[in-house]
Write a protein that holds these residues in place. Structure first.
Motif, mmCIF file in Angstrom:
data_model
loop_
_atom_site.group_PDB
_atom_site.id
_atom_site.type_symbol
_atom_site.label_atom_id
_atom_site.label_comp_id
_atom_site.label_asym_id
_atom_site.label_seq_id
_atom_site.Cartn_x
_atom_site.Cartn_y
_atom_site.Cartn_z
ATOM 1 N N THR A 168 12.131 16.503 48.957
ATOM 2 C CA THR A 168 11.806 17.334 48.868
ATOM 3 C C THR A 168 11.974 18.712 49.040
ATOM 4 O O THR A 168 12.687 19.155 50.315
ATOM 5 N N GLY A 169 11.983 19.698 48.054
ATOM 6 C CA GLY A 169 12.710 21.439 48.965
ATOM 7 C C GLY A 169 13.823 21.375 48.118
ATOM 8 O O GLY A 169 14.518 22.798 48.570
ATOM 9 N N LYS B 110 1.926 21.973 43.272
ATOM 10 C CA LYS B 110 1.293 23.021 44.270
ATOM 11 C C LYS B 110 0.509 24.013 44.588
ATOM 12 O O LYS B 110 0.739 25.096 45.331
ATOM 13 N N GLU C 6 5.027 14.042 40.720
ATOM 14 C CA GLU C 6 4.503 13.303 41.417
ATOM 15 C C GLU C 6 4.365 11.597 40.480
ATOM 16 O O GLU C 6 3.317 11.064 41.176
ATOM 17 N N THR D 151 10.636 21.546 41.387
ATOM 18 C CA THR D 151 9.685 22.682 40.639
ATOM 19 C C THR D 151 10.022 23.993 40.168
ATOM 20 O O THR D 151 10.399 23.984 38.577
ATOM 21 N N GLN E 84 11.131 12.139 43.427
ATOM 22 C CA GLN E 84 12.194 11.870 44.744
ATOM 23 C C GLN E 84 12.954 10.872 43.480
ATOM 24 O O GLN E 84 14.460 11.630 44.513
#
Length: 508
Positions: free
Chosen positions: A56-57, A84, A291, A61, A326
């Protein structure tokens, strides 16, 4: 990090494709990008699928946004779930800054603020986009069982219920239609209808009905019904650019199985409807499955086999699928083996499970001069380890890459911009208003009931003397035995042909 002296030349040769390509970025050598060693994906290989992974981060995206922009510019339609809301900025030109231009200059990117044609959708209208709905009939028993969390026996029984409804021409448009059929099949009048097929136990029917009630309580009623979304509307082009379709997924944490399975319905529907095209210079559509782990969690072997088969075969329909998650271990081996392109962002190794995932990720890459277990934990934001399939179908050299910056807005579009885009969409008029028509079952039952009442009234006039009463037939028995039903069966009531997931669509 161990590197051979000719790593730059190796990457230059390995990514020197003849045809058009998606530009990902430039090779990093000792922390410095080398614009001469460009890292790219051949456009003709995008329908061989891919994986975008990372913690994540770490920039997944933005990588998705970068790829979507270039695909659109090449005239390829794109679909992505905007979980998001960050991707909505792809519709607006980006904002320049000294920091951004300094970065793009080092990797040899000529950056120009550009917006791209975008359609915004929302499941059942629960969001700002054009509503997307499906009928229960087209969704099918296998996908619905996955959403409801049914076991193998319950899934088999649900399949039997759909089979019965298909055979009898009882179209299932929404959840209340399905509940009505189940209730009928467990009633005194209807429980004999499935006797030859093994019947439907009251206990199993009770589990399914309770699951449907809980499902409806989560707001799922809005996702099923009409007008049903035509997935052909995802294959649009405007002014030479492919349209980017974004599906808003609010409250993902409340109903993750529904969202991921709904995306699988879209993919399965495309598979059913699109013609075979074989190998093409560029795909018709690239489908980003964000996801992705939600789709595979707690899935039966049969369900996973169907996913693997869909991914394997949809390539020949001109559709590329990129799973976004992930780590590679979130994706089953049979699916992972079909993903020709890998863009792996940073992984973390703070826990034993993290370390295990890191080791598994390293094992999925071709041999290289990198110590990948070390490199993958050192990647900065906007960096990734990349390998793709070249034009001959062989893997390219593994490359530590600094990725390009998106040219569209790297932030959500404003509420005013979204509202204006949805209002101007031709699909808004097509899908916004809910159609609550009677199902074929309800229409036929009403006609038969009216005919029966008229016949009884005429018989009483002709024969006023009291007669012994016959046991009244159930509504479904009246429907099946009527001339109206027989006429319907000859034209539109034939059993629905179902595909890999038991999903189906009536031809328009």
């Amino acid at each position: 990090m161990a590197e051979t002296p000719d790593v730059v030349e190796t990457v230059k040769q390995g990514y020197a494709f003849e045809g058009p390509a998606i530009e990902l970025g430039s090779l990093l050598v000792d922390g410095t990008p080398n614009p001469e060693a460009a890292v790219r994906i051949p456009l003709s290989m995008v329908n061989r699928h891919g994986l975008v992974a990372g913690a994540t981060g770490t920039g997944k995206t933005k990588t998705l946004q970068l790829m979507a922009e270039q695909l659109s510019a090449a005239g390829v339609a794109v679909f992505a779930a905007d979980i998001k809301g960050d991707l909505s900025g792809v519709s607006q030109p980006g904002e320049s800054s000294e920091k951004l231009l300094a970065r793009t200059k080092t990797i040899g990117q000529e950056w120009t603020a550009t917006g791209f044609p975008t359609e915004f959708y929302a499941l059942g209208g629960q969001g700002a986009g054009v509503p997307i709905r499906a009928t229960i009939t087209s969704f099918g028993p296998v996908l619905l069982s996955k959403v409801l969390g049914l076991n193998d026996v319950q899934e088999s029984s649900l399949g039997l219920i759909f089979h019965y409804a298909d055979k009898q021409g009882l179209t299932l448009l929404d959840l209340k239609d399905l509940r009505a059929v189940i209730t009928h099949l467990t009633s005194d009048e209807g429980k004999g209808d499935l006797k030859e097929l093994g019947g439907l136990s009251a206990a199993t029917a009770g589990v399914i009905l309770r699951s449907l009630i809980g499902f409806a309580d989560q707001g799922a009623e809005a996702f099923f019904g009409e007008p049903e979304f035509d997935t052909a509307d995802l294959l649009q082009e405007r002014d030479g650019k492919g349209v980017i379709s974004l599906l808003e997924l609010p409250n993902l944490q409340d109903r993750p199985a529904l969202f991921s399975t709904f995306l699988m319905w879209l993919l399965a529907d495309l598979f059913h409807d699109l013609p075979e095209v074989g190998d093409v210079d560029k795909p018709k559509l690239v489908f980003f499955f964000d996801e992705a782990h939600l789709l595979f969690n707690d899935a039966s072997k049969a369900f996973l086999d169907s996913i693997a088969q869909t991914v394997r075969l949809i390539r020949s329909k001109g559709v590329g699928v990129f799973f976004v998650t992930q780590t590679p271990k979130d994706v089953p081996d049979d699916v992972l083996a079909q993903l020709g392109s890998r863009v792996q962002h940073q992984l973390r190794a703070h826990t034993p499970n993290d370390a295990k995932a890191l080791k598994a990720t390293v094992s999925t890459f071709p041999n290289s001069s990198y110590e990948l277990a070390e490199v993958l934990t050192q990647l900065g934001i906007g960096e990734a380890v990349v390998t793709v399939m070249n034009e001959k179908g062989a893997p390219t050299p593994v490359a530590w890459t600094r990725l390009r910056a998106p040219q569209s807005l790297m932030a959500p579009a404003s509420a005013e911009q979204l509202t204006a885009a949805v209002a101007a969409s031709p699909n808004n008029a097509k899908y916004s208003a809910v159609i609550d028509r009677e199902s074929a079952y309800e229409k036929l039952a009403a006609k038969v009931q009216a005919g029966a009442e008229q016949a009884e009234a005429e018989a009483q006039v002709e024969e006023p003397k009291p007669r012994a009463q016959k046991k009244e037939k159930s509504v479904v028995e009246q429907v099946v035995g009527s001339s109206v039903f027989k006429q319907f069966a000859r034209s539109a009531g034939r059993e629905i042909v179902r595909g890999l997931f038991g999903s189906a669509r009536r031809k328009r």
